[in-house]
Write a protein that holds these residues in place. Structure first.
Motif, short mmCIF file in Angstrom:
data_model
loop_
_atom_site.label_atom_id
_atom_site.label_comp_id
_atom_site.label_asym_id
_atom_site.label_seq_id
_atom_site.Cartn_x
_atom_site.Cartn_y
_atom_site.Cartn_z
N ARG A 37 0.83 -1.21 0.00
CA ARG A 37 0.00 0.00 0.00
C ARG A 37 0.86 1.25 0.00
NH1 ARG A 37 -1.16 3.66 3.46
NH2 ARG A 37 -0.02 2.58 5.12
N ILE A 38 1.91 1.27 0.82
CA ILE A 38 2.79 2.44 0.91
C ILE A 38 3.49 2.68 -0.43
CG2 ILE A 38 4.88 3.32 2.01
CD1 ILE A 38 3.97 1.77 4.55
N CYS A 39 3.88 1.60 -1.11
CA CYS A 39 4.58 1.74 -2.39
C CYS A 39 3.66 2.22 -3.52
CB CYS A 39 5.20 0.41 -2.81
SG CYS A 39 6.59 -0.10 -1.78
N THR A 40 2.38 1.88 -3.44
CA THR A 40 1.47 2.15 -4.57
C THR A 40 0.50 3.31 -4.32
OG1 THR A 40 0.02 0.38 -3.73
CG2 THR A 40 1.61 -0.22 -5.44
N ILE A 41 -0.08 3.39 -3.14
CA ILE A 41 -1.05 4.47 -2.86
C ILE A 41 -0.73 5.11 -1.50
CG2 ILE A 41 -2.98 3.75 -4.35
CD1 ILE A 41 -4.12 2.21 -1.94
N ARG A 44 4.45 9.17 3.43
CA ARG A 44 5.60 9.85 2.83
C ARG A 44 6.52 10.45 3.90
NH1 ARG A 44 4.85 10.19 -2.62
NH2 ARG A 44 2.71 10.01 -3.38
N GLU A 45 5.92 10.83 5.02
CA GLU A 45 6.72 11.36 6.11
C GLU A 45 7.48 10.26 6.84
OE1 GLU A 45 6.06 13.70 10.38
OE2 GLU A 45 4.43 13.60 8.92
N TRP A 46 6.82 9.12 7.04
CA TRP A 46 7.43 8.04 7.80
C TRP A 46 8.34 7.15 6.96
CZ3 TRP A 46 6.68 6.16 12.99
CH2 TRP A 46 5.96 7.03 13.80
N PHE A 47 8.00 7.00 5.67
CA PHE A 47 8.77 6.09 4.81
C PHE A 47 9.14 6.78 3.49
CE2 PHE A 47 5.59 3.66 7.25
CZ PHE A 47 6.43 2.85 8.01
N PRO A 48 9.95 7.83 3.57
CA PRO A 48 10.25 8.60 2.35
C PRO A 48 10.97 7.81 1.27
CG PRO A 48 11.70 9.23 4.15
CD PRO A 48 10.66 8.36 4.74
N ASP A 49 11.71 6.77 1.65
CA ASP A 49 12.50 6.02 0.67
C ASP A 49 11.65 5.08 -0.19
OD1 ASP A 49 14.79 7.22 1.59
OD2 ASP A 49 15.29 5.61 2.99
N ILE A 50 10.50 4.64 0.32
CA ILE A 50 9.71 3.67 -0.44
C ILE A 50 8.33 4.18 -0.82
CG2 ILE A 50 10.92 1.75 0.67
CD1 ILE A 50 8.34 1.24 2.30
N ALA A 51 7.84 5.22 -0.16
CA ALA A 51 6.48 5.72 -0.42
C ALA A 51 6.35 6.16 -1.87
CB ALA A 51 6.15 6.88 0.51
N GLY A 52 5.37 5.58 -2.58
CA GLY A 52 5.12 5.95 -3.96
C GLY A 52 6.13 5.42 -4.95
N SER A 53 7.00 4.50 -4.54
CA SER A 53 8.02 3.98 -5.46
C SER A 53 7.40 3.20 -6.60
CB SER A 53 9.01 3.09 -4.71
OG SER A 53 8.38 1.89 -4.26
#
Length: 514
Positions: free
Chosen positions: A348-352, A358-367
């Protein structure tokens, strides 16, 4: 369902044969390796009966294993419970070896065979091959050869020295198995295939040379040897030493070569299982996520029917169910549920992703590349670090997690962390610590030996959070240490900062044991 869709089905109904298993495997491989990018050992799939599965339960899932009474006891317990309907059997057992061996039950339906092949032969297999702990601590290429050597060696010992003598050594070694692992990387990686050759070399070396340590023990009269210094003694004994089986194998003065080799066998097997204790959530989460993706994709491609997919979903839902704390089935956090939940949350974090993500996981969020992120996670983390790094505020809220403190000195429970930023971080630290073996396992080390006196062995338990050992259990296990050492053993439970001694246990060897 159209005629074309019907023709593309891997199977129809519950029945299957070996041709069906081959078609299922090929279809799962096309998705697992081709679409998900799983990197696996070659697979060896074996179909077994319920009784054979019970036997595998009893021998901790290993395909080749030496005999011991505890395995028979475990078999009888599981068989009785299974026959009375008090327990079910696993659909599969998988071995971390090269080739990777997956045992599947002949009673499984075709749908369940598809599920377990996806789960074990691809999910677990990928995790075994890629995770750094398994690479560092286990030898998948050599474990099957080593088990064969171990089984034949112990059989030869039973024929030469008697079943009772061998059983006593195994009883003592099994009692210390959880304290028979190296917790930090050694200079050399495991090479189990050469163990049989090294066993012969060790025996020859022991026959031709004197032990440096015991040769310099102070004696009496003119022939007495000069006492070695404390520093030299500690260097020879590699003190302090937390691997008790390793220490006893190398330094116990009264053990025969064959007894030392049995200790070595038990500690090598304990070391083999060491990564599995630290990766239960991740390993099951990886396998469950993989089987879910693969089964869903098979259904999307029309290779399994709606009925088969519903059968799968029912089994999957049962496996990943997390009972509430007041449910009579509650037994703590279900590793399948937490592992699968976190893998899906990473997807979910990677796709939506949300702004919070984005604040907690900037390296993978939206990848956008879920599998690349997950493959990296599966390769480089263990349960403790995985939860500490990737448990999200979203999942904490979804699971309604709170941190409660039960202080024995206070009459009430205290809520230590709630759903705010500080609470999320505290919850992650608290939960991850429960999967840290350095936090949950007692820290017991050999600290000294009285060579100049009665050769008493001194152990320290560094007490954490005032958690003392259970008195009776500690005494029984300490007795096993004394039997192997051959002299008195003292275990002191010590406060690590102040050095204060909470309790002291003493055991003396039974002279008739060996």
């Amino acid at each position: 369902m159209s005629v074309m869709e019907h023709d593309s089905l891997l199977f129809k109904g519950a029945d299957w044969d070996f041709g069906t298993i081959q078609r299922i495997y090929d279809a799962v491989e096309a998705i697992g390796s081709g679409e998900l990018g799983l990197d696996i050992y070659p697979n060896q799939i074996e179909v077994i009966t319920a009784e054979q599965m019970l036997d595998a339960y009893a021998s901790i899932g290993m395909p080749l294993f030496y005999k011991h009474w505890s395995f028979g006891k475990r078999f009888a317990l599981h068989e009785s419970s299974y026959r009375q309907g008090l327990m079910g059997l696993a659909y599969e057992i998988v071995i971390n070896s090269n080739p990777c061996i997956s045992y599947i039950m002949e009673e499984n339906t075709a749908t369940m065979q598809t599920l377990v092949i996806a789960h074990a032969a691809f999910g677990h297999n990928h995790f075994f091959k890629s995770n750094y702990l398994f690479k560092e601590w286990t030898d998948a290429d050599g474990i099957l050869d080593y088990l064969e050597f171990a089984k034949s060696y112990i059989t030869r010992c039973e024929e030469r020295y008697g079943h009772v003598a061998v059983e006593r050594v195994l009883d003592a070694a099994h009692a210390l198995m959880s304290h028979g692992v190296h917790r930090y990387p050694r200079k050399k990686r495991p090479d189990l295939r050469s163990e049989e050759r090294r066993e012969r070399e060790r025996q020859l070396h022991q026959e031709q040379t004197f032990n440096d340590l015991w040769r310099t023990v102070p004696g009496k009269g003119a022939a007495a040897k000069p006492a070695i210094s404390d520093e030299r003694r500690r260097a020879l004994l590699e003190l302090p030493q937390e691997n008790l089986l390793y220490f006893l194998e190398k330094s116990a003065p009264r053990l025969q070569p064959w007894q030392r080799e049995i200790l070595r066998i038990v500690r090598q097997i304990a070391q083999y299982f060491y990564p599995q204790r630290q990766t239960k959530v991740m390993n099951e989460g990886c396998a469950t996520y993989c089987h879910y993706r693969i089964m869903t994709r098979l259904h999307e491609k029309g290779q399994i029917s709606d009925g088969a997919f519903l059968e799968f979903l029912q089994s999957h839902t049962n496996v990943t169910r997390q009972p509430e704390y007041d449910d009579r089935h509650y037994g703590g956090i279900n590793p399948y549920a937490l592992g699968f939940g976190m893998m899906q949350d990473i997807e979910r974090i990677c796709t939506i992703p949300t702004d919070e993500d984005r604040e907690w996981f900037p390296d993978i969020a939206g990848s956008g590349d879920t599998m690349a992120v997950l493959r990296d996670v599966w390769a480089n983390y263990r349960d403790e670090s995985f939860i500490s790094q990737y448990l999200s505020p979203h999942l904490i809220r979804q699971w309604r997690m709170f941190h409660l403190v039960d202080d024995p000195d206070r009459p009430d429970l205290r809520i230590e962390a709630i759903h705010d930023e500080r609470g999320y971080r505290r919850l992650r630290r608290s939960l991850s610590r429960q999967y840290d073996v350095g936090w949950t396992d007692p820290d017991i080390q050999v600290v000294d030996v009285d060579l100049a006196g009665d050769r008493k062995l001194i152990l320290h338990h560094h007490v954490l959070n005032r958690n003392l050992l259970h008195k009776d259990d500690a005494q029984r296990v300490l007795q096993m240490v004394a039997n192997l050492w051959g002299y008195a053993v003292v275990l002191k439970e010590v406060e690590p900062v102040t050095g204060a001694i909470f309790h002291e246990h003493v055991a003396h060897p039974h002279e008739t044991l060996f």
